[in-house]
Design a protein around this motif. Structure first.
Motif, PDB file in Angstrom:
ATOM      1  N   ASP A   1      -8.421  -1.592  -5.044  1.00  0.00           N
ATOM      2  CA  ASP A   1      -8.844  -0.964  -6.106  1.00  0.00           C
ATOM      3  C   ASP A   1      -9.640  -2.264  -7.146  1.00  0.00           C
ATOM      4  OD1 ASP A   1      -7.566   1.316  -5.584  1.00  0.00           O
ATOM      5  OD2 ASP A   1      -5.682   0.598  -6.575  1.00  0.00           O
ATOM      6  N   PHE A   2      -9.058  -3.385  -7.267  1.00  0.00           N
ATOM      7  CA  PHE A   2      -9.873  -4.473  -7.847  1.00  0.00           C
ATOM      8  C   PHE A   2     -10.989  -4.627  -7.230  1.00  0.00           C
ATOM      9  CE2 PHE A   2     -11.034  -9.015  -8.401  1.00  0.00           C
ATOM     10  CZ  PHE A   2     -10.923  -9.192  -9.966  1.00  0.00           C
ATOM     11  N   LEU A   3     -11.393  -4.835  -5.872  1.00  0.00           N
ATOM     12  CA  LEU A   3     -12.557  -4.997  -5.504  1.00  0.00           C
ATOM     13  C   LEU A   3     -13.635  -3.695  -5.672  1.00  0.00           C
ATOM     14  CD1 LEU A   3     -11.824  -6.586  -1.904  1.00  0.00           C
ATOM     15  CD2 LEU A   3     -12.754  -7.745  -3.874  1.00  0.00           C
ATOM     16  N   GLN A   4     -13.103  -2.731  -5.595  1.00  0.00           N
ATOM     17  CA  GLN A   4     -13.966  -1.391  -5.952  1.00  0.00           C
ATOM     18  C   GLN A   4     -14.283  -1.600  -7.573  1.00  0.00           C
ATOM     19  OE1 GLN A   4     -11.674   2.085  -4.850  1.00  0.00           O
ATOM     20  NE2 GLN A   4     -12.410   1.876  -2.574  1.00  0.00           N
ATOM     21  N   GLN A   5     -13.474  -1.950  -8.396  1.00  0.00           N
ATOM     22  CA  GLN A   5     -13.796  -2.003  -9.660  1.00  0.00           C
ATOM     23  C   GLN A   5     -14.960  -3.275 -10.147  1.00  0.00           C
ATOM     24  OE1 GLN A   5     -10.418  -2.315 -11.900  1.00  0.00           O
ATOM     25  NE2 GLN A   5      -9.926  -0.189 -11.926  1.00  0.00           N
ATOM     26  N   HIS A   6     -14.922  -4.404  -9.201  1.00  0.00           N
ATOM     27  CA  HIS A   6     -15.637  -5.558  -9.269  1.00  0.00           C
ATOM     28  C   HIS A   6     -16.068  -5.772  -8.133  1.00  0.00           C
ATOM     29  CE1 HIS A   6     -13.371  -5.997 -13.204  1.00  0.00           C
ATOM     30  NE2 HIS A   6     -12.389  -5.703 -12.529  1.00  0.00           N
ATOM     31  N   PRO A   7     -17.183  -5.368  -7.419  1.00  0.00           N
ATOM     32  CA  PRO A   7     -17.700  -5.609  -6.282  1.00  0.00           C
ATOM     33  C   PRO A   7     -18.391  -7.001  -6.252  1.00  0.00           C
ATOM     34  CG  PRO A   7     -19.134  -3.781  -7.416  1.00  0.00           C
ATOM     35  CD  PRO A   7     -17.816  -4.206  -8.287  1.00  0.00           C
ATOM     36  N   THR A   8     -18.782  -7.436  -7.155  1.00  0.00           N
ATOM     37  CA  THR A   8     -19.368  -8.819  -7.275  1.00  0.00           C
ATOM     38  C   THR A   8     -18.199  -9.983  -6.447  1.00  0.00           C
ATOM     39  OG1 THR A   8     -18.821  -9.384  -9.584  1.00  0.00           O
ATOM     40  CG2 THR A   8     -21.011  -8.513  -8.977  1.00  0.00           C
TER      41      THR A   8
ATOM     42  N   GLU B   1     -17.825 -16.873 -11.249  1.00  0.00           N
ATOM     43  CA  GLU B   1     -17.480 -15.481 -10.830  1.00  0.00           C
ATOM     44  C   GLU B   1     -16.887 -14.957 -12.354  1.00  0.00           C
ATOM     45  OE1 GLU B   1     -18.030 -11.800  -9.696  1.00  0.00           O
ATOM     46  OE2 GLU B   1     -18.779 -13.451  -9.019  1.00  0.00           O
ATOM     47  N   PHE B   2     -15.765 -15.834 -12.765  1.00  0.00           N
ATOM     48  CA  PHE B   2     -15.207 -15.248 -14.077  1.00  0.00           C
ATOM     49  C   PHE B   2     -16.151 -15.078 -15.221  1.00  0.00           C
ATOM     50  CE2 PHE B   2     -13.088 -16.688 -17.922  1.00  0.00           C
ATOM     51  CZ  PHE B   2     -12.152 -15.686 -18.247  1.00  0.00           C
ATOM     52  N   LEU B   3     -16.905 -15.998 -15.343  1.00  0.00           N
ATOM     53  CA  LEU B   3     -18.097 -15.819 -16.406  1.00  0.00           C
ATOM     54  C   LEU B   3     -18.746 -14.548 -16.045  1.00  0.00           C
ATOM     55  CD1 LEU B   3     -19.127 -19.632 -16.891  1.00  0.00           C
ATOM     56  CD2 LEU B   3     -17.620 -18.283 -18.295  1.00  0.00           C
ATOM     57  N   ASN B   4     -19.358 -14.354 -14.908  1.00  0.00           N
ATOM     58  CA  ASN B   4     -20.149 -13.188 -14.707  1.00  0.00           C
ATOM     59  C   ASN B   4     -19.538 -11.874 -14.677  1.00  0.00           C
ATOM     60  OD1 ASN B   4     -22.066 -11.563 -13.438  1.00  0.00           O
ATOM     61  ND2 ASN B   4     -21.164 -11.815 -11.237  1.00  0.00           N
ATOM     62  N   LEU B   5     -17.833 -11.960 -14.694  1.00  0.00           N
ATOM     63  CA  LEU B   5     -17.234 -10.795 -14.831  1.00  0.00           C
ATOM     64  C   LEU B   5     -17.130 -10.773 -16.306  1.00  0.00           C
ATOM     65  CD1 LEU B   5     -14.383 -10.967 -12.211  1.00  0.00           C
ATOM     66  CD2 LEU B   5     -16.097  -9.352 -12.349  1.00  0.00           C
ATOM     67  N   ARG B   6     -16.936 -11.732 -17.274  1.00  0.00           N
ATOM     68  CA  ARG B   6     -16.888 -11.663 -18.456  1.00  0.00           C
ATOM     69  C   ARG B   6     -18.154 -10.925 -19.166  1.00  0.00           C
ATOM     70  NH1 ARG B   6     -15.068 -16.586 -22.113  1.00  0.00           N
ATOM     71  NH2 ARG B   6     -14.857 -15.474 -23.961  1.00  0.00           N
ATOM     72  N   MET B   7     -19.270 -11.550 -18.709  1.00  0.00           N
ATOM     73  CA  MET B   7     -20.449 -11.071 -19.152  1.00  0.00           C
ATOM     74  C   MET B   7     -20.852  -9.615 -18.934  1.00  0.00           C
ATOM     75  SD  MET B   7     -23.259 -13.925 -18.728  1.00  0.00           S
ATOM     76  CE  MET B   7     -24.367 -12.949 -17.971  1.00  0.00           C
TER      77      MET B   7
END
Length: 68
Positions: A4-11, A52-58
């Motif tokens: 589920d996490f990977l589907q929500q955040h494919p990057t 990647e954390f910064l990417n998700l946050r942006m």
């Protein structure tokens, strides 16, 4: 849960695959006799996770701005 996490955040898939490749290279290099410093490996992983954390946050912030 992970799916589920990977589907929500494919990057996140690319860094996860990169970690697997990095671990494989480290194990192979130790088997051949030229070990790689663990500090170098941990530094590379920490840098990748931070980016990647910064990417998700942006992405989250831009989604909130587009919704309003």
């Amino acid at each position: 849960m992970v799916r589920d996490f990977l589907q929500q955040h494919p990057t996140v898939k690319m860094p996860a695959l990169s970690f697997l490749i990095l671990i494989s290279v480290v194990l192979f290099s130790e088997a051949v006799g030229t070990p790689i410093s663990k500090g170098d490996v941990y530094c590379a992983m920490a840098f990748s996770m931070k980016v990647e954390f910064l990417n998700l946050r942006m992405m989250k912030k831009s989604a909130v701005q587009h919704a309003s």
